[in-house]
Design a protein around this motif. Structure first.
Motif, PDB file in Angstrom:
ATOM      1  N   GLU A 427       0.764  -1.251  -0.055  1.00 11.02           N
ATOM      2  CA  GLU A 427      -0.018   0.222  -0.025  1.00 11.02           C
ATOM      3  C   GLU A 427       0.768   1.283  -0.078  1.00 11.02           C
ATOM      4  O   GLU A 427       2.031   1.313   0.613  1.00 11.02           O
ATOM      5  CB  GLU A 427      -0.999  -0.050   1.069  1.00 11.02           C
ATOM      6  N   HIS A 428       0.594   2.175  -0.771  1.00  2.89           N
ATOM      7  CA  HIS A 428       1.086   3.552  -0.872  1.00  2.89           C
ATOM      8  C   HIS A 428       1.029   4.246   0.470  1.00  2.89           C
ATOM      9  O   HIS A 428       2.074   4.760   0.728  1.00  2.89           O
ATOM     10  CB  HIS A 428       0.337   4.477  -1.719  1.00  2.89           C
ATOM     11  N   PRO A 433       3.684   8.941   7.832  1.00  2.72           N
ATOM     12  CA  PRO A 433       3.818   8.970   9.419  1.00  2.72           C
ATOM     13  C   PRO A 433       2.711   8.317   9.895  1.00  2.72           C
ATOM     14  O   PRO A 433       2.576   7.899  11.072  1.00  2.72           O
ATOM     15  CB  PRO A 433       4.237  10.106   9.848  1.00  2.72           C
ATOM     16  N   SER A 434       1.400   8.634   9.391  1.00  2.10           N
ATOM     17  CA  SER A 434       0.199   8.176  10.012  1.00  2.10           C
ATOM     18  C   SER A 434      -1.011   8.087   8.937  1.00  2.10           C
ATOM     19  O   SER A 434      -0.583   8.637   7.914  1.00  2.10           O
ATOM     20  CB  SER A 434      -0.299   9.272  11.222  1.00  2.10           C
ATOM     21  N   ASP A 435      -1.876   7.161   9.332  1.00  4.47           N
ATOM     22  CA  ASP A 435      -2.907   7.129   8.521  1.00  4.47           C
ATOM     23  C   ASP A 435      -3.685   8.323   8.132  1.00  4.47           C
ATOM     24  O   ASP A 435      -4.319   8.834   7.203  1.00  4.47           O
ATOM     25  CB  ASP A 435      -4.047   6.008   9.047  1.00  4.47           C
ATOM     26  N   ARG A 439      -4.479  10.141   4.720  1.00  2.19           N
ATOM     27  CA  ARG A 439      -5.916  10.312   4.147  1.00  2.19           C
ATOM     28  C   ARG A 439      -5.865  11.870   3.815  1.00  2.19           C
ATOM     29  O   ARG A 439      -6.534  12.221   2.679  1.00  2.19           O
ATOM     30  CB  ARG A 439      -6.946  10.141   5.372  1.00  2.19           C
ATOM     31  N   GLY A 440      -5.272  12.752   4.475  1.00  2.00           N
ATOM     32  CA  GLY A 440      -5.030  14.186   3.866  1.00  2.00           C
ATOM     33  C   GLY A 440      -4.446  14.431   2.566  1.00  2.00           C
ATOM     34  O   GLY A 440      -5.105  15.226   1.686  1.00  2.00           O
ATOM     35  N   ARG A 444      -6.551  15.821  -0.888  1.00  2.00           N
ATOM     36  CA  ARG A 444      -6.070  17.060  -1.437  1.00  2.00           C
ATOM     37  C   ARG A 444      -5.623  16.610  -2.829  1.00  2.00           C
ATOM     38  O   ARG A 444      -5.972  17.438  -4.030  1.00  2.00           O
ATOM     39  CB  ARG A 444      -4.809  17.686  -0.900  1.00  2.00           C
ATOM     40  N   ALA A 445      -5.049  15.725  -3.068  1.00  2.00           N
ATOM     41  CA  ALA A 445      -4.576  15.114  -4.488  1.00  2.00           C
ATOM     42  C   ALA A 445      -5.865  14.646  -5.564  1.00  2.00           C
ATOM     43  O   ALA A 445      -5.963  14.967  -6.445  1.00  2.00           O
ATOM     44  CB  ALA A 445      -3.760  13.830  -4.433  1.00  2.00           C
ATOM     45  N   GLY A 446      -6.775  14.203  -4.586  1.00  2.00           N
ATOM     46  CA  GLY A 446      -8.034  13.746  -5.251  1.00  2.00           C
ATOM     47  C   GLY A 446      -8.646  14.956  -5.937  1.00  2.00           C
ATOM     48  O   GLY A 446      -9.458  14.946  -7.162  1.00  2.00           O
ATOM     49  N   GLU A 447      -8.879  15.982  -5.325  1.00  3.89           N
ATOM     50  CA  GLU A 447      -9.474  17.177  -5.889  1.00  3.89           C
ATOM     51  C   GLU A 447      -8.583  17.759  -7.024  1.00  3.89           C
ATOM     52  O   GLU A 447      -9.244  18.180  -8.017  1.00  3.89           O
ATOM     53  CB  GLU A 447      -9.428  18.520  -4.741  1.00  3.89           C
ATOM     54  N   ALA A 448      -7.348  17.663  -6.984  1.00  4.08           N
ATOM     55  CA  ALA A 448      -6.447  18.189  -8.047  1.00  4.08           C
ATOM     56  C   ALA A 448      -6.605  17.331  -9.047  1.00  4.08           C
ATOM     57  O   ALA A 448      -6.782  17.805 -10.363  1.00  4.08           O
ATOM     58  CB  ALA A 448      -5.052  18.260  -7.708  1.00  4.08           C
TER      59      ALA A 448
END
Length: 677
Positions: A427-428, A433-435, A439-440, A444-448
């Motif tokens: 998994e990417h 450092p944390s889930d 998720r953040g 953010r990337a999904g919106e772009a």
């Protein structure tokens, strides 16, 4: 392992035929239910209106009761007019005459429980009932109805009374007795015992079967019960009667109107009707269960629900069998679609044909499969090209699909302490450092990606050994709007660049000698405090000049002066809180910004700093060096409009401290010059 029975059950529950049948059953049942409910509701409304218009019979009761009162008053008036002696009765001399007179009034004996004749002084001369006539040692002078009859000279109906002779409640009908000259010489009274069946009680008796839900109660004008099926309620307040209480309280709130016209309304789960009795200040109340009067609509609704359920189930069963017949071609289409999973089935095997929607659906299936195969060929070709590029790329490149690595370049894997083969299939999110951090990034990337943009971001990564580094990440969707096509990620190590940038930022805002913030940063934070003051956060500032610092430089040199400055900085940092600000403004000038601190507290802090600096001594070679402070205290209140005003107030306070002999604290109190200047 799931059992064949469970698999069959799941398949049956997912059947389109069953879903259509259940949907139809729901629609049929809902239609029947809504129709029945609307019909029942209209019938109930009409029944309620009919019951309201009928007044539950209280109008007839009030008129019947009025007729009974009038009948007795007429009989009493006729009897009073027949008084034969036409003069005042004398108790002893006239007892025989009064007894004969009362005994002759057979009509009165049938209408009243008893009758009596009272003299003007209130003494009852004689009393008669159906059995005999007797002398009674009772005086009714204090009774209101007696006094009013003498005073007004007309027929009266008394309020409910407690008998002077017996432990019973009664009502008295009275008539004036006149002599030959028309003067009132006595009062003729008729006694009606409350609870007796010959006058009121018969109107309140219940039939005594399950269909009789009514309760009839008669009260006087003040709400006291004068007739009730249960004698124990006589003369009690109607507002305390459980079934009648709500209606009686509402009647009392309305001012106890005495309307002879019957008024009926629904109150909660029962109907209430009321009407006044003409000729007497009485009210007839009648309450009855709405459920019973309306023919038990709740039961009718339940029966309607069962009827609707039966109709719905029957309709659903018929629709199910009809759907099974109509949708047989769909089963053939289903078997052909499932054959795609069988590797032994040739992809060019023909699809089922049909007419209408079934034929169109088969054509759509065939077209989608052909397009999917073409797209897969393009993707496989692209994947092969990407693999060749990534293996030889000098930068970190990785390719993910469904958030798992499918291709990883050598440089990309080395950044995280892996080999390319170790990352493929994983998994990417494991590189963050944390889930929550991952998720953040995904959001953010999904919106772009949805907007067709490349996502760039400086973000913290985690290596295989747990250490962290800052990297510059670039991400781009292979095909915008198609997440299944995958994502390309490019990563470079930005740790050194970030550290250099942070060092430049720190140097720009801090004094290199004392590590305190410099003047520019202090003024920025002071400006922020001025804004926060407008949100009701109090703050104060201390402005500090060192006394005797030039002598230290002249005596021991600039190195000793620098050491003194560092020691003073350490004292200031030790005394203030973590969210306060200590700054070196330049030379031997310091400043302290105290958040959430009023003037009095700031003055105390300043005194402590002054004492600590004065007590501190620096041993330098063979010299003992020290300085003192002159401190100006300024509370940042509404009188200081801007930073220039704060600095001017600070200069004034420090100047006053210098004038006062140095090594002192002075507080700016909003006037200039300061007191003592």
């Amino acid at each position: 392992m799931a059992s064949p029975w469970l698999d069959s059950a799941r398949l049956a529950l997912g059947s389109l035929k069953l879903k259509l049948a259940l949907t139809s059953a729901l629609i049929i049942g809902a239609s029947v239910a809504v129709t029945v409910v609307l019909v029942l509701r209209d019938a109930q409304r009409r029944a309620e209106q009919s019951l309201t218009d009928s007044g539950l019979g209280v109008g007839i009761m009030s008129r019947t009761l009025s007729a009974r009162v009038v009948e007795r008053q007429i009989a009493l008036a006729k009897a009073a007019a027949q008084w034969p002696h036409k003069r005042r009765p004398q108790a002893a001399a006239e007892f025989e005459a009064v007894s004969t007179y009362l005994a002759s009034q057979a009509v009165l004996q049938g209408l009243f429980f008893s009758t009596f004749l009272a003299a003007e002084d209130g003494r009852i001369v004689a009393s008669a009932d159906q059995d005999n006539v007797r002398a009674v040692q009772v005086n009714i002078k204090q009774r209101d109805y007696f006094a009013r009859t003498l005073r007004e000279g007309r027929l009266l109906v008394s309020e409910p009374l407690h008998s002077l002779r017996f432990d019973v409640a009664e009502i008295i009908l009275s008539a004036p007795v006149r002599d030959a000259e028309g003067r009132i010489v006595a009062v003729l009274g008729g006694v009606l015992r409350l609870g007796a069946s010959n006058f009121l009680a018969d109107l309140t008796q219940q039939v005594g079967n399950e269909h009789d839900s009514s309760l009839t109660v008669i009260t006087d004008g003040s709400g006291r019960i004068i007739a009730h099926p249960e004698p124990g309620w006589l003369l009690k307040d109607a507002a305390t009667e459980p079934r009648l209480g709500a209606a009686a309280r509402r009647w009392a709130t309305d001012g106890r109107p005495m309307e002879p016209e019957a008024l009926a309304r629904r109150v909660g789960d029962q109907f209430v009707a009321m009407a006044a009795v003409p000729g007497a200040d009485w009210m007839v109340f009648r309450v009855a269960s709405a459920e019973i009067l309306l023919g038990r609509p709740g039961k009718a609704r339940v029966e309607a629900a069962w009827l609707g359920l039966g109709v719905a189930l029957t309709g659903a069963l018929l629709i199910f069998w009809a759907m099974a017949w109509v949708l047989r071609p769909l089963q053939q289409l289903e078997r052909r679609a499932l054959s795609l999973l069988d590797e032994s089935t040739h992809p060019d095997q023909p699809w089922p044909t049909g007419e209408g929607e079934i034929g169109q659906l088969a054509a759509v299936f065939q077209h989608v499969i052909e397009q999917r195969a073409a797209g897969q060929r393009v993707a496989n070709d692209l994947l092969e090209r990407m693999q060749a590029v990534m293996i030889n790329a000098p930068i970190g490149i990785g390719f993910t699909r469904r958030r798992r690595f499918e291709l990883v370049g050598q440089h990309y894997a080395a950044l995280f302490g892996f080999t390319p083969a170790e990352l493929v299939g994983r998994e990417h999110g494991m590189l963050y450092p944390s889930d929550e951090a991952y998720r953040g990034l995904v959001n953010r990337a999904g919106e772009a990606f949805l907007e067709g943009r490349v996502h760039t971001e400086e973000i913290e990564f985690q290596r295989r050994d747990g250490s962290r580094f800052w990297g510059y990440l670039q991400g781009a969707a292979v095909s915008a709007g198609d997440p299944l096509a995958g994502t390309i990620w490019i990563v470079s190590d930005h740790t050194a660049f970030r550290k250099q940038r942070e060092q430049l930022s720190w140097t720009a805002t801090h004094d290199p000698l004392t590590d305190l913030v410099n003047r520019r940063e202090f003024e920025a934070r002071l400006q922020q405090q001025l804004h926060e003051r407008r949100r009701s956060e109090t703050g104060s500032a201390l402005f500090i000049d060192l006394d005797g610092f030039k002598a230290v430089n002249d005596t021991a040199g600039h190195a000793a002066g620098d050491a003194i400055l560092k020691d003073v900085a350490a004292i200031l940092l030790h005394r203030v809180r973590e969210d306060d600000t200590v700054a070196r403004l330049g030379g031997d000038e310091f400043a302290v910004l105290l958040r959430r601190c009023d003037r009095d507290t700031a003055e105390q802090v300043a005194e402590q700093i002054r004492a600590m600096v004065a007590a501190h001594k620096l041993l330098w070679q063979d010299l003992t060096l020290g300085v003192t402070t002159s401190i100006g205290v300024v509370e940042i209140d509404d009188s200081l409009d801007d930073m220039a005003a704060v600095l001017a107030a600070a200069d004034a306070a420090c100047y006053e401290a210098k004038r006062a002999g140095r090594n002192v604290v002075r507080v700016w109190r909003g006037v200039s010059p300061l007191p003592g200047a």
